[in-house]
Design a protein around this motif. Structure first.
Motif, short mmCIF file in Angstrom:
data_model
loop_
_atom_site.label_atom_id
_atom_site.label_comp_id
_atom_site.label_asym_id
_atom_site.label_seq_id
_atom_site.Cartn_x
_atom_site.Cartn_y
_atom_site.Cartn_z
N LEU A 66 -0.11 1.40 -1.75
CA LEU A 66 0.64 2.65 -1.59
C LEU A 66 1.59 2.85 -2.77
O LEU A 66 2.13 1.87 -3.30
CB LEU A 66 1.47 2.62 -0.30
N ARG A 81 5.13 4.17 -3.45
CA ARG A 81 6.29 4.38 -2.59
C ARG A 81 7.07 5.64 -2.96
O ARG A 81 7.76 6.20 -2.11
CB ARG A 81 7.21 3.15 -2.64
N ALA A 134 4.95 8.13 -1.03
CA ALA A 134 4.30 7.62 0.19
C ALA A 134 2.81 7.93 0.21
O ALA A 134 2.22 8.22 1.25
CB ALA A 134 4.97 8.18 1.44
N ARG A 135 2.17 7.85 -0.95
CA ARG A 135 0.75 8.17 -1.05
C ARG A 135 -0.11 6.91 -1.03
O ARG A 135 0.19 5.94 -1.74
CB ARG A 135 0.48 8.95 -2.35
#
Length: 201
Positions: free
Chosen positions: A146, A148, A151-152
């Motif tokens: 991910l 951060r 938040a992908r």
């Protein structure tokens, strides 16, 4: 009351029968990463946070697992890991990533460090398939990376390793488990480098 007492006694006796006897001492095995560290050709800017590996209840017990028939699992009776496999695999993975130099900083999640990326892993299966002696070790691990900052989820992948076992016993199984872990950690390290490189294009 007498019946209950007899029942408890029977349970205790059954437990005693499973205790190690002469020549059956419990042996502790250490899951190691014997492979040479492959250095990343490029060090990526940023910090990677490594979350503690998730694992089913079966693998939260510090005993190697085997199977003699499809759909079943059991723990070796007189063999123990030095620590639960998911916890140990997390540590081995973090050490390998630091040594390989994929990221500037590699830190455990929850250590108070601000991260740019987060690696989540799950131990799906890790056992000695002993149906046909001496058998093979199967390791299945799921990983996702991910970013951060937004938040992908960048990518998710399943890693699978099979290693032949040299002897049909716990020492043979744990040795093959170490080799399987080494293979998966190698592949995961390379995968991370490729995923992060693709983001910069």
């Amino acid at each position: 009351m007498k019946t209950l007492g007899l029942l408890l006694l029977a349970v205790l006796l059954a437990g005693c029968l499973r205790m190690p006897g002469p020549g059956q001492a419990v042996t502790y095995h250490v899951l190691t990463d014997p492979g040479p560290v492959v250095k990343s050709p490029q060090r990526h800017a940023g910090t990677l946070l490594v979350r503690e590996m998730d694992a089913p209840a079966l693998y939260q017990v510090p005993s190697p697992v085997f199977s003699r028939e499809a759909g079943t699992r059991a723990h070796y009776q007189f063999a123990r890991w030095s620590e639960p496999p998911a916890k140990r695999l997390t540590w081995l993975l973090r050490q390998r990533l630091e040594a390989a130099g994929v990221f500037e900083v590699v830190s455990p999640l929850g250590g108070g460090v601000r991260g740019d990326y987060q690696l989540n892993t799950r131990l799906v299966d890790f056992y000695h398939d002993a149906a046909s002696p001496p058998g093979v070790v199967l390791l299945v691990l799921e990983a996702e990376l991910l970013r951060r900052t937004d938040a992908r989820l960048l990518e998710r992948r399943m890693f699978v390793a099979q290693q032949p076992v040299t002897s049909h016993d716990a020492p043979g199984a744990t040795e093959a488990m170490g080799r399987a872990a080494n293979r998966v950690i190698d592949e995961l390290t390379l995968w991370l480098a490729q995923v992060v490189s693709a983001q910069g294009r």
